[in-house]
Structures are given as structure tokens and as C-alpha cells.
Design a protein around this motif. Structure first.
Motif, PDB file in Angstrom:
ATOM      1  N   UNK A 154      68.573  21.945  63.432  1.00  0.00           N
ATOM      2  CA  UNK A 154      67.275  21.950  63.875  1.00  0.00           C
ATOM      3  C   UNK A 154      66.245  21.084  63.173  1.00  0.00           C
ATOM      4  N   UNK A 155      66.794  20.265  62.329  1.00  0.00           N
ATOM      5  CA  UNK A 155      65.763  19.441  61.686  1.00  0.00           C
ATOM      6  C   UNK A 155      64.887  18.563  62.598  1.00  0.00           C
ATOM      7  N   UNK A 156      63.545  18.380  62.443  1.00  0.00           N
ATOM      8  CA  UNK A 156      62.922  17.879  63.352  1.00  0.00           C
ATOM      9  C   UNK A 156      63.033  16.280  63.483  1.00  0.00           C
ATOM     10  N   UNK A 157      63.477  15.556  62.601  1.00  0.00           N
ATOM     11  CA  UNK A 157      63.597  14.134  62.223  1.00  0.00           C
ATOM     12  C   UNK A 157      64.889  13.672  62.607  1.00  0.00           C
ATOM     13  N   UNK A 165      67.950  15.578  72.536  1.00  0.00           N
ATOM     14  CA  UNK A 165      66.752  15.395  73.635  1.00  0.00           C
ATOM     15  C   UNK A 165      66.284  14.181  73.985  1.00  0.00           C
ATOM     16  N   UNK A 166      66.353  12.987  72.499  1.00  0.00           N
ATOM     17  CA  UNK A 166      65.915  11.883  72.881  1.00  0.00           C
ATOM     18  C   UNK A 166      66.814  11.129  73.641  1.00  0.00           C
ATOM     19  N   UNK A 167      68.048  11.257  73.554  1.00  0.00           N
ATOM     20  CA  UNK A 167      69.096  10.553  74.148  1.00  0.00           C
ATOM     21  C   UNK A 167      68.582  11.038  75.799  1.00  0.00           C
ATOM     22  N   UNK A 168      67.937  11.721  76.273  1.00  0.00           N
ATOM     23  CA  UNK A 168      67.561  11.946  77.769  1.00  0.00           C
ATOM     24  C   UNK A 168      66.316  11.664  77.864  1.00  0.00           C
ATOM     25  N   UNK A 169      65.632  11.283  76.826  1.00  0.00           N
ATOM     26  CA  UNK A 169      64.127  10.794  77.260  1.00  0.00           C
ATOM     27  C   UNK A 169      63.058  11.978  76.867  1.00  0.00           C
ATOM     28  N   UNK A 173      61.513  19.034  69.678  1.00  0.00           N
ATOM     29  CA  UNK A 173      60.898  19.899  69.490  1.00  0.00           C
ATOM     30  C   UNK A 173      60.703  20.382  68.132  1.00  0.00           C
ATOM     31  N   UNK A 174      59.828  21.413  67.910  1.00  0.00           N
ATOM     32  CA  UNK A 174      59.811  22.093  66.521  1.00  0.00           C
ATOM     33  C   UNK A 174      60.644  23.404  66.580  1.00  0.00           C
ATOM     34  N   UNK A 175      61.953  23.236  66.367  1.00  0.00           N
ATOM     35  CA  UNK A 175      62.881  24.443  66.668  1.00  0.00           C
ATOM     36  C   UNK A 175      62.459  25.762  65.971  1.00  0.00           C
ATOM     37  N   UNK A 176      62.104  25.459  64.744  1.00  0.00           N
ATOM     38  CA  UNK A 176      61.677  26.419  63.809  1.00  0.00           C
ATOM     39  C   UNK A 176      60.199  26.514  63.536  1.00  0.00           C
ATOM     40  N   UNK A 177      59.472  25.538  63.899  1.00  0.00           N
ATOM     41  CA  UNK A 177      58.001  25.518  63.694  1.00  0.00           C
ATOM     42  C   UNK A 177      56.970  25.831  64.847  1.00  0.00           C
TER      43      UNK A 177
END
Length: 316
Positions: A154-157, A165-169, A173-177
């Protein structure tokens, strides 16, 4: 004078047939020595049961009627003041709502996903041992290891979730924030971690089902989906009831993974009721008030359990 019975045996008239005397069994009485021996066998259990269950429960009930605190030595009886404060505390209701939301969004996939996994393995898929190990292995991991793995995911970077998600453009997402996503992220972790136990229950139930009903349905022309819906799933009803009841009770008691991952954040949107009890009792030092909240929650769990039993009994 004699009469003949249907079997052809002659029996004297007016004389009842002789029957062998009944043998009286010796009457055993429990003497004092026997009772004392039995008491000695159960005494270790009774001592542990009293020390670690009965006494803590009774002491907790007493504390809920006092202003007991970790910061004060003396305590004062306050009656129902703690309970009245708890019913008017918005943090109690918000944390209780978070607990119910987590229970709802985690229990449904934990039942459906485990059933699908068990059906997949039971269908004769190649590599049975590998599938069973993969499905059940996460359940054996301690909560600290599980949360460490998913914290990196879940690390944001550099986390795998945002990389995917970036691979699909898509945007990260801030999964925990993110307040709208954090509870769903914790539910996904919980499903991955604990679904293996429900998978074993369903797999054991499937292996115990008789094959004659499925074979008869196949001979009558029923397809695979029809046999699954009309033959297999109805026979798994009791297992589904058991899995649902166990899972609801387990989800209501959620604490570990949420406390380690988010500590109830962001802005208290993932804080369950048990974490609020912990914060009040061990951070705010108000043990009496924390005890009152915990027993209100205990009463709610009892009500939900009884409602479940009545509902499933009526369905049966």
C-alpha cells in the motif's frame, strides 16, 4: 385339561407360562471417596477458569460502575454514570459504526471467496497440494507479518497497488490515507489473511457430501451449473451458516490489523470500537469508562448472536 396354542405347544389351562426370574443388577452408590476423586480431577480447570475468566469478568463489571483510573489510586462508585456517558458519546457511535461497516464489507467476500476456492479445489484441479497450500498458508502468518507485507503493497510511491494502477494509466490511490478507501484496504487485507480457514471448512464439507445425488442429477440431464445450484449448494447450507456466524463474530472483534496499519486513521474513519476502548482505558487512563463501553459492546454481540441463531433456525 389342556389347550393348544397356535405354535402347537400344549400349555395347562389356567396356569400362566413360567418366566425366568429377572436378575437384579447391583445398585451402585457413589461414596465420598469417589466424589472427592472427581473433584480433584476438575479442580485445576475450575481454578484456571475462575482466575482467568470469572474473576476478570466480575471485576470488569464492578469497574464499569466506578471512576477507576490508572492515574488515581482511589476509586469511587458512580453507578450508571459511565453507561450514560457512553450512550451520549459520539466517538462511541462512530467507532461502533466503523466496526459494523468493516463487518459488512469483509464477511460477504470471506464467505463467497472461500466457497469459490473450495469448489475450485474440489473440482479436481491439477496440483491439488499446491492450491491448498497457497489458499491456507496466509492464515498461518501472524498479524505483524501480514500488516508488514500489506504496508509495502500500500506504499503510495513504490507500492505494488499504485504501480498496478499506473500500468493501466490510472491515478495513484492513498490506500491507507484516503478516508474513502482506507476501510476497503483493510478489508482486502483481512480477506487475504483469513479466508483460508473458511476454505478448509467448505472443502471438508464438500468432501463429505455423497456423490449419489450429483450422479443422479447428471443422469437426468442436469448440467454442471444446475447441479451446483440445485444439488451441491443446498447441501452446504449448514456449513454456510457456520462460516457466516463465525466470521461475523470475528469481524466484530477486529483490532490488531487496524491498530497496526492506521491506528484508527485517517481522522478516525477506521477506528473500531475495541480500539476506542483501548484508547480510553490505556491512553486516557479511564478504566471505569472503558469497562462500561466494553460491556455495552459485549451486550451488542450477544444480541447479534441470538438474532443470528433465531434467523437461521427459522430458515431451517
Amino acid at each position: 385339561m389342556t389347550t393348544t396354542v397356535p405354535t402347537g405347544t400344549a400349555v395347562p389351562t389356567g396356569t400362566p407360562p413360567s418366566t425366568p426370574p429377572r436378575r437384579r443388577l447391583p445398585f451402585r452408590t457413589k461414596d465420598a471417596a469417589g466424589r472427592s476423586d472427581g473433584l480433584l480431577f476438575v479442580l485445576p480447570f475450575l481454578v484456571l477458569f475462575g482466575l482467568f475468566l470469572v474473576w476478570p469478568v466480575a471485576h470488569g463489571v464492578w469497574m464499569s460502575f466506578t471512576d477507576s483510573s490508572l492515574a488515581l489510586r482511589d476509586t469511587t462508585f458512580v453507578g450508571f454514570a459511565n453507561y450514560a456517558e457512553a450512550f451520549g458519546d459520539p466517538d462511541v457511535w462512530s467507532s461502533l459504526g466503523n466496526t459494523l461497516v468493516f463487518t459488512l464489507i469483509s464477511c460477504v467476500p470471506l464467505v463467497l471467496v472461500s466457497l469459490a476456492m473450495a469448489l475450485l479445489v474440489h473440482s479436481g484441479l491439477a496440483g491439488q497440494w499446491a492450491w491448498r497450500l497457497a489458499f491456507f498458508a496466509p492464515y498461518l502468518l501472524p498479524v505483524t507479518v501480514v500488516t508488514l507485507i500489506w504496508t509495502w503493497l500500500y506504499q503510495p510511491d513504490i507500492g505494488f497497488g499504485n504501480e498496478l494502477l499506473g500500468a493501466f494509466g490510472m491515478e495513484p490511490v492513498g490506500w491507507l490515507s484516503d478516508e474513502a478507501v482506507a476501510m476497503w484496504s483493510i478489508a482486502a487485507l483481512t480477506v487475504w489473511w483469513t479466508v483460508g480457514f473458511n476454505f478448509l471448512l467448505y472443502l471438508a464439507a464438500l468432501q463429505a457430501l455423497p456423490e449419489t445425488l450429483d450422479e443422479a442429477a447428471a443422469l437426468d440431464g442436469a448440467g454442471a451449473w444446475r447441479r451446483l445450484w440445485s444439488v451441491t449448494l443446498p447441501q452446504l447450507r449448514r456449513t454456510t451458516v457456520l462460516v457466516a456466524m463465525l466470521q461475523i463474530l470475528a469481524s466484530l472483534k477486529v483490532f490488531d490489523q487496524i491498530y497496526i496499519l492506521t491506528k484508527g486513521g485517517p481522522n478516525g474513519t477506521t477506528r473500531p470500537i475495541l480500539e476506542y476502548v483501548y484508547d480510553v482505558g490505556f491512553t486516557g487512563y479511564r478504566l471505569g469508562y472503558a469497562s462500561a463501553i466494553s460491556y455495552i459492546f459485549f451486550a451488542l454481540v450477544i444480541v447479534i448472536s441470538v438474532a443470528q441463531l433465531r434467523f437461521f433456525r427459522q430458515e431451517d
